[in-house]
Design an enzyme around this catalytic site. Structure first.
Site, PDB file in Angstrom:
ATOM      1  N   HIS A 115       0.844  -1.197   0.000  1.00  0.00           N
ATOM      2  CA  HIS A 115       0.000   0.000   0.000  1.00  0.00           C
ATOM      3  C   HIS A 115       0.877   1.242   0.000  1.00  0.00           C
ATOM      4  CE1 HIS A 115      -3.761  -2.170   0.700  1.00  0.00           C
ATOM      5  NE2 HIS A 115      -3.005  -3.000   1.407  1.00  0.00           N
TER       6      HIS A 115
ATOM      7  N   LYS B 279      14.771  -5.844  -1.736  1.00  0.00           N
ATOM      8  CA  LYS B 279      15.584  -5.318  -2.836  1.00  0.00           C
ATOM      9  C   LYS B 279      16.080  -6.493  -3.664  1.00  0.00           C
ATOM     10  CE  LYS B 279      17.004  -1.309  -0.236  1.00  0.00           C
ATOM     11  NZ  LYS B 279      18.057  -0.614   0.456  1.00  0.00           N
TER      12      LYS B 279
ATOM     13  N   ARG C 233      20.565  -9.374   3.934  1.00  0.00           N
ATOM     14  CA  ARG C 233      21.868  -8.791   3.604  1.00  0.00           C
ATOM     15  C   ARG C 233      22.759  -9.884   3.006  1.00  0.00           C
ATOM     16  NH1 ARG C 233      21.694 -10.460   8.492  1.00  0.00           N
ATOM     17  NH2 ARG C 233      23.475 -11.283   9.607  1.00  0.00           N
TER      18      ARG C 233
END
Length: 131
Positions: free
Chosen positions: A59, A107, A121
Site C-alpha cells: 500500500h 531489494k 543482507r
C-alpha cells in the site's frame, strides 16, 4: 502457465493463478503463499520452501487512504528460497541465489549470492563444488 514438471504442494495458497508462470523442475512447498496480484515469474530448478511468502502487493503509505500498489516478482533459474522467507513487490532474485530461512527481501538479489536476515543482507558468494 504450468507444466507437469512443477510440484505445488496441497496447502500452498495462490491468490491469482493466471498471474503465475513456471519453468520446469519447480517445487512449491506446503504453506507457501504466492500473493500474485501482479505477475510472478518463476524460472527452472527453483525451490520455494515451507511457509515462504512471495508478495507482489503493498500500500502507498504517502496517501491517507493507502491505495494498493503492485509490482511483479521474478525468481530466476536455480534459486532456493528458504522456509518462512518474505519476498516483497518488485524484487528480482538472480540466478542461483539462495535466500535464507526467514529472510526479508525488499531489494533485488544478485545472482550466485547467499542472502539472509531482516532486512536481508549479503552473506557470501555461492560457489558450486563438483565432487
Amino acid at each position: 502457465k504450468i507444466n507437469n514438471e512443477v510440484q505445488v504442494f496441497p496447502s500452498c495458497k495462490i491468490w491469482a493463478p493466471w498471474n503465475l508462470s513456471f519453468g520446469i523442475h519447480v517445487a512449491i512447498d506446503d504453506g507457501v503463499i504466492l500473493y500474485s496480484i501482479d505477475k510472478i515469474t518463476i524460472g527452472t530448478k527453483v525451490a520455494i520452501s515451507r511457509n515462504a511468502f512471495i508478495c507482489t502487493a503493498s500500500h502507498d503509505i504517502s496517501c491517507l487512504d493507502r491505495p494498493l500498489i503492485t509490482k511483479p516478482i521474478t525468481i530466476c533459474d536455480g534459486v532456493w528460497i528458504g522456509a518462512g522467507a518474505f519476498v516483497g513487490p518488485g524484487v528480482t532474485i538472480g540466478e542461483g541465489a539462495i535466500v535464507g530461512a526467514y529472510a526479508v527481501v525488499t531489494k533485488d538479489v544478485e545472482s550466485w549470492t547467499v542472502m539472509g536476515g531482516n532486512p536481508a543482507r549479503f552473506i557470501k558468494k555461492r560457489e558450486i563444488k563438483n565432487d
